[in-house]
Design an enzyme around this catalytic site. Structure first.
Site, PDB file in Angstrom:
ATOM      1  N   ASP A 170       1.593 -13.007  19.695  1.00 57.56           N
ATOM      2  CA  ASP A 170       0.735 -12.109  20.258  1.00 57.56           C
ATOM      3  C   ASP A 170       1.189 -11.516  21.545  1.00 57.56           C
ATOM      4  OD1 ASP A 170      -0.877 -12.409  18.081  1.00 57.56           O
ATOM      5  OD2 ASP A 170      -2.565 -13.181  18.846  1.00 57.56           O
ATOM      6  N   CYS A 178       1.562 -18.110  18.829  1.00 59.62           N
ATOM      7  CA  CYS A 178       1.135 -16.999  17.527  1.00 59.62           C
ATOM      8  C   CYS A 178       1.639 -15.598  17.658  1.00 59.62           C
ATOM      9  CB  CYS A 178      -0.265 -16.947  18.156  1.00 59.62           C
ATOM     10  SG  CYS A 178      -0.571 -16.073  19.555  1.00 59.62           S
ATOM     11  N   CYS A 188      -4.688 -10.716  18.507  1.00 58.47           N
ATOM     12  CA  CYS A 188      -5.777 -11.448  17.580  1.00 58.47           C
ATOM     13  C   CYS A 188      -7.266 -10.618  18.321  1.00 58.47           C
ATOM     14  CB  CYS A 188      -6.022 -12.828  17.759  1.00 58.47           C
ATOM     15  SG  CYS A 188      -6.472 -13.412  19.308  1.00 58.47           S
ATOM     16  N   CYS A 246      -5.905 -17.273  24.255  1.00 58.94           N
ATOM     17  CA  CYS A 246      -5.642 -15.651  24.103  1.00 58.94           C
ATOM     18  C   CYS A 246      -6.201 -15.086  25.593  1.00 58.94           C
ATOM     19  CB  CYS A 246      -6.519 -15.295  23.103  1.00 58.94           C
ATOM     20  SG  CYS A 246      -6.583 -16.298  21.483  1.00 58.94           S
TER      21      CYS A 246
END
Ligand code: FES
Length: 145
Positions: free
Chosen positions: A35, A33, A59, A103
């Site tokens: 991130d 992603c 996110c 995450c």
């Protein structure tokens, strides 16, 4: 889909910022992603994490888990901090949707990376701590975007 605690930590994240001359800093990223999460720790001579800050480019779930992770490690010693898993962070946030579980792994990895940096700088071994897989050095962020 998100718990109230996740929304609250996302809207009002704790311990955002950086620490100048930290005892340890860890930056980790998720290549899929893109991130990135960075955690700074100020650890005193008795091994207590007296301050912790984070910066997360990611996110909402990554921001909320960073915020909660910093709350959980603050005031703990390095061994206790090492035991804080992504599951503990998720539980403290009343859970995350299944697609967002990855995450929370960033938070666990960032804690480990900061502890690894601290251990390396001080030439000590923290029992049970392994070299972080996705640690990113300062200035390398561009490579994973
Ligand atoms: Fe990448 Fe959440 S989608 S950390």
């Amino acid at each position: 889909m998100y718990s109230e605690k996740v929304m609250e930590h996302f809207s009002n994240p704790r311990n955002v910022g950086e620490i100048v001359n930290p005892s340890g800093v860890g930056t980790v990223g998720n290549a899929k992603c893109g991130d990135i999460m960075r955690i700074y720790m100020d650890i005193n001579e008795t091994g207590i994490i007296q301050d912790v800050k984070f910066k997360t480019f990611g996110c909402g779930a990554a921001v909320a888990t960073s915020s909660m992770a910093t709350e959980l490690v603050k005031g703990k010693n390095v061994q206790e901090a090492l035991k804080i898993t992504n599951k503990a962070v998720m539980d403290a946030l009343d859970g995350l949707p299944a697609v967002k579980v990855h995450c929370s792994l960033l938070a666990e990895e960032a804690i480990h990376a900061a502890l690894w940096d601290y251990a390396t700088k001080n030439n000590i071994v923290i029992e049970g701590l392994e070299k972080p897989k996705s640690d990113i050095s300062e200035g390398e962020e561009e490579e994973i975007y």
